[in-house]
Design an enzyme around this catalytic site. Sequence first.
Site, mmCIF file in Angstrom:
data_model
loop_
_atom_site.group_PDB
_atom_site.id
_atom_site.type_symbol
_atom_site.label_atom_id
_atom_site.label_comp_id
_atom_site.label_asym_id
_atom_site.label_seq_id
_atom_site.Cartn_x
_atom_site.Cartn_y
_atom_site.Cartn_z
ATOM 1 N N ARG A 39 0.831 -1.215 0.000
ATOM 2 C CA ARG A 39 0.000 0.000 0.000
ATOM 3 C C ARG A 39 0.862 1.261 0.000
ATOM 4 O O ARG A 39 0.454 2.288 -0.539
ATOM 5 C CB ARG A 39 -0.934 -0.029 1.227
ATOM 6 C CG ARG A 39 -1.985 1.084 1.250
ATOM 7 C CD ARG A 39 -3.033 0.813 2.325
ATOM 8 N NE ARG A 39 -4.124 1.788 2.347
ATOM 9 C CZ ARG A 39 -4.211 2.792 3.216
ATOM 10 N NH1 ARG A 39 -3.287 2.966 4.135
ATOM 11 N NH2 ARG A 39 -5.237 3.624 3.168
ATOM 12 N N ILE A 66 -7.452 7.697 -0.584
ATOM 13 C CA ILE A 66 -7.303 6.239 -0.659
ATOM 14 C C ILE A 66 -8.083 5.722 0.565
ATOM 15 O O ILE A 66 -7.909 6.223 1.672
ATOM 16 C CB ILE A 66 -5.809 5.831 -0.660
ATOM 17 C CG1 ILE A 66 -5.619 4.318 -0.688
ATOM 18 C CG2 ILE A 66 -5.018 6.402 0.509
ATOM 19 C CD1 ILE A 66 -4.144 3.892 -0.969
ATOM 20 N N SER A 67 -8.993 4.775 0.352
ATOM 21 C CA SER A 67 -9.881 4.337 1.442
ATOM 22 C C SER A 67 -9.106 3.644 2.570
ATOM 23 O O SER A 67 -7.994 3.169 2.366
ATOM 24 C CB SER A 67 -10.926 3.353 0.904
ATOM 25 O OG SER A 67 -11.630 3.900 -0.171
ATOM 26 N N HIS A 68 -9.738 3.560 3.745
ATOM 27 C CA HIS A 68 -9.176 2.786 4.868
ATOM 28 C C HIS A 68 -8.904 1.358 4.388
ATOM 29 O O HIS A 68 -9.770 0.765 3.715
ATOM 30 C CB HIS A 68 -10.199 2.632 5.996
ATOM 31 C CG HIS A 68 -10.490 3.867 6.757
ATOM 32 N ND1 HIS A 68 -11.194 4.921 6.239
ATOM 33 C CD2 HIS A 68 -10.177 4.196 8.025
ATOM 34 C CE1 HIS A 68 -11.298 5.855 7.165
ATOM 35 N NE2 HIS A 68 -10.700 5.448 8.250
ATOM 36 N N PRO A 69 -7.801 0.744 4.802
ATOM 37 C CA PRO A 69 -7.586 -0.668 4.465
ATOM 38 C C PRO A 69 -8.740 -1.551 4.933
ATOM 39 O O PRO A 69 -9.122 -2.497 4.238
ATOM 40 C CB PRO A 69 -6.291 -1.032 5.206
ATOM 41 C CG PRO A 69 -5.588 0.260 5.418
ATOM 42 C CD PRO A 69 -6.650 1.326 5.499
#
Length: 216
Positions: A39, A66-69
Amino acid sequence: MLIPDSYRHKGLRNRLVDELRAKGIVSESVLDAIRAVPRHQFFQDLAFVEKAYEDIAFQIGAGQTISHPSTVAFQTQLLGLKNGEKILEIGTGSGYQTAVLAQFGVKIFSIERQHALFVRTKKHLELMNISAKLFFGDGYLGQPAYAPFDKILVTAGAPFITEALISQLKPGGRLVIPVGQDGKQVMHVLDKQADGSIVSEEHGEFRFVPLLEKRN
Ligand code: SAH
């Protein structure tokens, strides 16, 4: 140039996987995919690379994130991907979610409405050797020329579910879409039955950047 993927980064990813497991991600194939994708290589600003394996969202330019994992893992788990399936993703963004999907051996089509992000992410995924067909366009319309899809994933908050996306699902296909406004959405899973009818389920609240109409 890609930032190298070091043992330290791999260690941080293992820690992230433990955290996601604790947060309820049970699919081993999803956890493997999170473990496989560096990431930190999706971050523009080297100063923030250290933060890449915390469960937080991050600015990626053009006012997007970028979204939360955990959100990426949760949506991927809901999709229930199978090798060889055809997937449409709305909101390519940084390409991180695209890279996670690619771990499942699926054929990916992905749409981004921000031109700057589309150009940057296309180059970046090529550099990472991730195969996906990227489009600059309005995801509200789906991608009729390549329909129907086994699965459709929307990675921005949609004020409503469009008929266009539902019509581009195969019978037996699934749409995963966060629905709602003002930075608060409810995750919806819509399954298209063999007769074309839709069965819908809700899966808790999330926060996404808004799905916006038209290209920019
Ligand atoms: N999946 C991305 C998350 C991106 S955030 C990642 O892993 O990085 C949501 C993305 O949806 C943003 O890049 C935003 O520009 C894009 N978006 C918003 N409305 C859209 C639309 N109508 N069509 C396509 N993309 C859209």
